[in-house]
Design a protein around this motif. Structure first.
Motif, short mmCIF file in Angstrom:
data_model
loop_
_atom_site.label_atom_id
_atom_site.label_comp_id
_atom_site.label_asym_id
_atom_site.label_seq_id
_atom_site.Cartn_x
_atom_site.Cartn_y
_atom_site.Cartn_z
N ARG A 1 0.80 -1.24 0.00
CA ARG A 1 0.00 0.00 0.00
C ARG A 1 0.83 1.28 0.00
N ILE A 2 2.15 1.17 0.04
CA ILE A 2 2.96 2.37 0.27
C ILE A 2 3.53 2.97 -1.01
N ASN A 3 2.84 2.76 -2.11
CA ASN A 3 3.17 3.43 -3.37
C ASN A 3 2.06 4.43 -3.65
N CYS A 4 2.35 5.71 -3.53
CA CYS A 4 1.30 6.73 -3.66
C CYS A 4 0.80 6.88 -5.09
N ILE A 5 1.52 6.30 -6.05
CA ILE A 5 1.06 6.34 -7.43
C ILE A 5 -0.04 5.30 -7.65
N THR A 6 0.20 4.08 -7.19
CA THR A 6 -0.79 3.01 -7.37
C THR A 6 -1.86 3.03 -6.28
N ASN A 7 -1.57 3.69 -5.16
CA ASN A 7 -2.54 3.76 -4.07
C ASN A 7 -2.75 5.22 -3.66
N PRO A 8 -3.72 5.89 -4.25
CA PRO A 8 -3.96 7.31 -3.93
C PRO A 8 -4.47 7.54 -2.52
N TYR A 9 -4.81 6.46 -1.80
CA TYR A 9 -5.31 6.60 -0.43
C TYR A 9 -4.22 6.33 0.60
N MET A 10 -2.97 6.27 0.16
CA MET A 10 -1.87 5.91 1.04
C MET A 10 -1.79 6.79 2.28
N TYR A 11 -1.91 8.08 2.11
CA TYR A 11 -1.72 9.00 3.24
C TYR A 11 -2.82 8.82 4.29
N GLN A 12 -4.06 8.69 3.85
CA GLN A 12 -5.16 8.47 4.80
C GLN A 12 -4.97 7.15 5.54
N GLN A 13 -4.50 6.13 4.83
CA GLN A 13 -4.30 4.82 5.46
C GLN A 13 -3.17 4.85 6.47
N LEU A 14 -2.07 5.53 6.13
CA LEU A 14 -0.94 5.61 7.06
C LEU A 14 -1.33 6.36 8.33
N LEU A 15 -2.20 7.34 8.19
CA LEU A 15 -2.65 8.10 9.37
C LEU A 15 -3.47 7.24 10.32
N ARG A 16 -3.99 6.11 9.83
CA ARG A 16 -4.81 5.25 10.68
C ARG A 16 -4.02 4.08 11.27
N VAL A 17 -2.75 3.97 10.95
CA VAL A 17 -1.95 2.85 11.45
C VAL A 17 -1.86 2.92 12.97
N ASN A 18 -2.03 1.78 13.60
CA ASN A 18 -1.98 1.69 15.06
C ASN A 18 -1.02 0.56 15.44
N SER A 19 -0.01 0.86 16.24
CA SER A 19 0.98 -0.14 16.62
C SER A 19 0.34 -1.31 17.38
N ARG A 20 -0.68 -1.03 18.19
CA ARG A 20 -1.35 -2.10 18.94
C ARG A 20 -2.02 -3.10 17.99
N ASP A 21 -2.65 -2.59 16.95
CA ASP A 21 -3.31 -3.47 15.99
C ASP A 21 -2.29 -4.32 15.23
N LEU A 22 -1.18 -3.71 14.85
CA LEU A 22 -0.14 -4.44 14.13
C LEU A 22 0.46 -5.53 15.00
#
Length: 371
Positions: free
Chosen positions: A221-242
Motif C-alpha cells: 500500500r505504500i506506493n502513492c502512485i498506485t494507491n492514492p489513499y496511502m496518506y489516509q491509510q498511514l494516518l490510521r496505522v496503530n501499533s497495537r493493531d499491528l
C-alpha cells in the motif's frame, strides 16, 4: 493543491531536454509517474518530494511532507523512488523545481554530479549513507543539504523537521498549525518508535517482531502512485493493531509447529560430525516456513534430553539441502556451525547449505526418548 498522482495526458509545455528524458525512459518508468512529473512542470509546481520505496520510513516521511505542504497549501509533487528502477536526472528536470526532498535515501551519484539551482534536501539514517557524504559534497554545489543521523530513523528526522517548520506559521485563515492532529499524534509517534527500532536494528521494544510482521502486510500500500489513499491509510496505522495481528499469526504458526512435531519424531543430529556436540533435529520438507518455530521447540526438547539446546530443521530449497539452527539459550552460538559450513546468522538463529552425504554423516539412528 498538493499533487499526488495524475492519470491524464502528458502536457506539451515542457523543455526539449525533458521531452527526451520522458521518451527514453517511458519503457521502464511507470506512465503514471512520468505523467505526474509532466503535469507538475506544466503547473510550475515548485516542490518535489521523492521517498525511498518500498521503505516504511520512506512512506511515513512522505506522509509528513504531504501534511506539511497541504497545511500551507503549497503545491508539491510526491513520488516513490525505487533503487531497482530509479528515476534519471532527465526524468525529473530538477532545474524547473525550486526544492527537492529526498526522504530516507542519500542523493544518487548522477544527481550529485549535476549542478542545479534546485535546493536538494536529503534525509537518511544508514551508516552506508554516512560514508558517502564526503565524496557527494565534493561533487555537488552548495544547494545540497544532507541530514544523516545514524541514531535517529529517517521518518523521525523528517517528522521533526516538518513539525518545526510549522511551529511559527499560520494557515491562510490565520489559524495555528501542527503537523498531526491531537487524536493522531501519540498513535503515530508510537508507530515511529517501532519503525526506528527496526531501522536501527535495535529490536528492543516490546513485541517488536510481531509489529514488524504486522507492518509487512502494508508493503503493497505504500506506493502513492498506485494507491492514492496511502496518506489516509498511514494516518490510521496503530501499533497495537499491528502487534495483535503479528502475535495472532505467530501463535497459529506455533500451533502448526507443535502438531508437526507430534507427527514426526525428532532425530539426533551430530553437529559437524560431533565436533559441535549433539542436538535434536527434524526434516521439515514442505514446511520450511515453520523452521523458526520448529527449531525453537526442538531446542527446548534437546536441552531436556541432555543435549545441546539447539534445534536443527533441514529441508530442500531450490535443489539444495538447507539446515536451519535455532537456540533458546543465550549462551549457545549456533553461527559457529553455520559459518564453518559457509553459512551465517546470529547466535540464536543461523543457517547453511549442507551436502546430502555430509548430512547423512550427522544423523543418528537412535534418537533419545523425549516424551
Amino acid at each position: 493543491m498538493v499533487f499526488r498522482c495524475f492519470s491524464g495526458r502528458i502536457l506539451p509545455a515542457i523543455s526539449e531536454s525533458c521531452k527526451l528524458g520522458f521518451e527514453s525512459t517511458r519503457g521502464f518508468r511507470s506512465d503514471a509517474a512520468l505523467e505526474s512529473i509532466a503535469n507538475a512542470l506544466e503547473e510550475k509546481v515548485p516542490n518535489l518530494v521523492l521517498y525511498n520505496y518500498p521503505s516504511f520510513s520512506g512512506a511515513f516521511s512522505a506522509l509528513f511532507a504531504q501534511l506539511y505542504h497541504s497545511r500551507l497549501r503549497l503545491p508539491c509533487l510526491i513520488l516513490p523512488f525505487s533503487s531497482v528502477v530509479p528515476f534519471r536526472v532527465e526524468d525529473l528536470c530538477l532545474d524547473e523545481f525550486e526544492k527537492c526532498y529526498l526522504l530516507d535515501f542519500v542523493i544518487p551519484k548522477d544527481f550529485a554530479c549535476r549542478n542545479t539551482a534546485c535546493e536538494i534536501i536529503c534525509f537518511d539514517h544508514r551508516n552506508s549513507a554516512l560514508a558517502r557524504i564526503g565524496s557527494i559534497k565534493e561533487e555537488h554545489n552548495k544547494s545540497l543539504k544532507i541530514n544523516v543521523d545514524t541514531e535517529t530513523s529517517s521518518s523521525k528526522a523528517v517528522y521533526k523537521y516538518f513539525s518545526s517548520k510549522l511551529t511559527d506559521q499560520r494557515s491562510p485563515e490565520g489559524e495555528s498549525l501542527s503537523l498531526l492532529d491531537v487524536e493522531d499524534k501519540s498513535r503515530i509517534e508510537s508507530v515511529l518508535d517501532y519503525i526506528e527500532d527496526i531501522d536501527l536494528r535495535r529490536w528492543r521494544l516490546p513485541d517488536i517482531k510481531a509489529f514488524s510482521f504486522g507492518l509487512k502486510d502494508w508493503r503493497s500500500r505504500i506506493n502513492c502512485i498506485t494507491n492514492p489513499y496511502m496518506y489516509q491509510q498511514l494516518l490510521r496505522v496503530n501499533s497495537r493493531d499491528l502487534i495483535a495481528y503479528g502475535n495472532s499469526y505467530f501463535s497459529s504458526r506455533l500451533i502448526d509447529a507443535k502438531k508437526l512435531l507430534k507427527l514426526n519424531k525428532a532425530m539426533k543430529i551430530s553437529l559437524g560430525r560431533g565436533l559441535y556436540g549433539e542436538c535434536l533435529g527434524i526434516r521439515g520438507d514442505g514446511n520450511h516456513q515453520l523452521s523458526d518455530e520448529l527449531g525453537k521447540l526442538l531446542s527446548l526438547q534437546s536441552s531436556a534430553a541432555g543435549l545441546r539446546p539447539v534445534g536443527a530443521v533441514t529441508f530442500m530449497q531450490r535443489n539444495n539441502l538447507k539446515m536451519c539452527l535455532r537456540s533458546t539459550d543465550d549462551i549457545i552460538d549456533t553461527s559457529e556451525v553455520a559459518k564453518a559450513y559457509g553459512g551465517g546468522g546470529t547466535a540464536c538463529s543461523s543457517s547453511f547449505i549442507i551436502r546430502m552425504d555430509e548430512y547423512n554423516q550427522w544423523i543418528s539412528e537412535n534418537p533419545p526418548d523425549t516424551s
